[in-house]
Design an enzyme around this catalytic site. Structure first.
Site, PDB file in Angstrom:
ATOM      1  N   HIS A  70     -16.791  30.911 -45.181  1.00 46.67           N
ATOM      2  CA  HIS A  70     -18.160  31.402 -44.967  1.00 46.67           C
ATOM      3  C   HIS A  70     -19.033  30.293 -44.371  1.00 46.67           C
ATOM      4  O   HIS A  70     -19.959  29.779 -45.012  1.00 46.67           O
ATOM      5  CB  HIS A  70     -18.723  31.873 -46.312  1.00 46.67           C
ATOM      6  CG  HIS A  70     -19.869  32.815 -46.229  1.00 46.67           C
ATOM      7  ND1 HIS A  70     -21.019  32.522 -45.542  1.00 46.67           N
ATOM      8  CD2 HIS A  70     -20.043  34.065 -46.748  1.00 46.67           C
ATOM      9  CE1 HIS A  70     -21.863  33.535 -45.664  1.00 46.67           C
ATOM     10  NE2 HIS A  70     -21.288  34.483 -46.393  1.00 46.67           N
ATOM     11  N   GLU A  90     -18.179  33.206 -39.381  1.00 45.88           N
ATOM     12  CA  GLU A  90     -17.223  33.107 -40.469  1.00 45.88           C
ATOM     13  C   GLU A  90     -15.850  33.651 -40.059  1.00 45.88           C
ATOM     14  O   GLU A  90     -15.732  34.824 -39.703  1.00 45.88           O
ATOM     15  CB  GLU A  90     -17.743  33.895 -41.678  1.00 45.88           C
ATOM     16  CG  GLU A  90     -19.208  33.598 -41.998  1.00 45.88           C
ATOM     17  CD  GLU A  90     -19.833  34.652 -42.904  1.00 45.88           C
ATOM     18  OE1 GLU A  90     -19.084  35.329 -43.642  1.00 45.88           O
ATOM     19  OE2 GLU A  90     -21.060  34.821 -42.866  1.00 45.88           O
TER      20      GLU A  90
END
Length: 278
Positions: free
Chosen positions: A148, A252
């Protein structure tokens, strides 16, 4: 902020360094020639309980809301172990290996035996993240995973992401409906949460305000999530400053549109490389 006992620091000469917090194996800093390239909120909580807001949290074994446990899984709120760390650079690189294995707490949520090995390698203009999941049990299991990554930018409205044109994406802001991207360079002007599917292995993220450019390269992560909460949503996040959203963009790399299924003894390998262009 974090204590030194909670962190691993990899350093090269000329102001190049990576800091990773053992809570969640969350990379909280990546500096190139002294300039920070990752975003961590000034209001991020470092209590070894809550997920750290920013850097590169590890999402495993579930992306998004999860019936069995916390959103985005337990990896980002688990304590990881340092398996090895280089004392000094070798051939222009320095490396650390972190691991997460099943324990009583994880098995209460997700009753599988596993080992995640996360290898971080810092080079002059590259930061390499190798992510491996091994099935240590006697039954198959399925998971989703994602890195992330919060990239720091000067102005998100002047930042672009390449190599998404023509791809299908799930727009989580619009109820999960599917659309097709028609822009050559993707830019953001509102609350943005899109899961692009079957993406190429490279995206150029260019900050038009500062001129800084990072290439995100990935292997065996077929999805790319692009996210920014924007003003209204930021105000509802206790660990994110109301005025911080212009200074970050999440790009991400993940395997989230479909699950990975591992049979006993098998290992999944995924990789992300962040490359400095300028």
């Amino acid at each position: 902020m974090a204590s030194s006992a909670d962190e691993v620091v990899l350093s090269l000469n000329d102001g190049n360094s990576v800091t990773v917090h053992l809570h969640g194996a969350t990379v909280t800093s990546w500096r190139h020639k002294g300039t920070e390239r990752l975003f961590v909120s000034k209001q991020a909580v470092f209590d070894n309980k809550k997920a750290i807001r920013g850097g590169i949290p590890v999402v495993f074994p579930n992306f998004g809301p999860w019936d069995l446990g916390p959103q985005h899984g337990f990896a980002r709120t688990s304590r990881w172990t340092v398996e090895s760390k280089d004392d000094k650079p070798s051939n222009g690189a320095i490396k650390a290996v972190l691991i997460l294995e099943d324990n009583e707490a994880t098995r209460k949520m997700w009753n599988h035996k596993f080992k995640v090995t996360y290898t971080l390698t810092l080079k002059d203009t590259e930061f390499v993240m190798d992510f491996a999941v091994e099935n240590k049990g006697d039954q198959a299991f399925s998971f989703t995973a994602l890195l992330h990554t919060y990239l720091r930018v000067e102005d998100v409205t002047k930042t672009t992401v390449s190599n998404l044109k023509g791809l299908k994406y799930v727009d989580k802001v619009k109820g999960g409906d599917m659309f097709t991207e028609d822009r050559e360079l993707v830019s953001l002007a509102e609350n943005y949460d899109r899961v692009y599917q079957n993406t190429p292995d490279e995206h150029v993220v260019m900050d038009g305000e500062s001129g800084r450019t990072v290439i995100v390269k990935k292997t065996n992560f077929p999805d790319t999530v692009v996210w920014n909460p924007w003003a209204d949503k930021a105000k509802g996040m206790s660990d994110f400053g109301d005025d911080e959203y212009p200074n970050m963009i999440c790009v991400e790399a993940g395997h989230v549109s479909s699950a990975v299924t591992l049979t006993p003894g098998d290992t999944f390998h995924g990789n992300q490389v962040l490359n400095i262009v300028q």
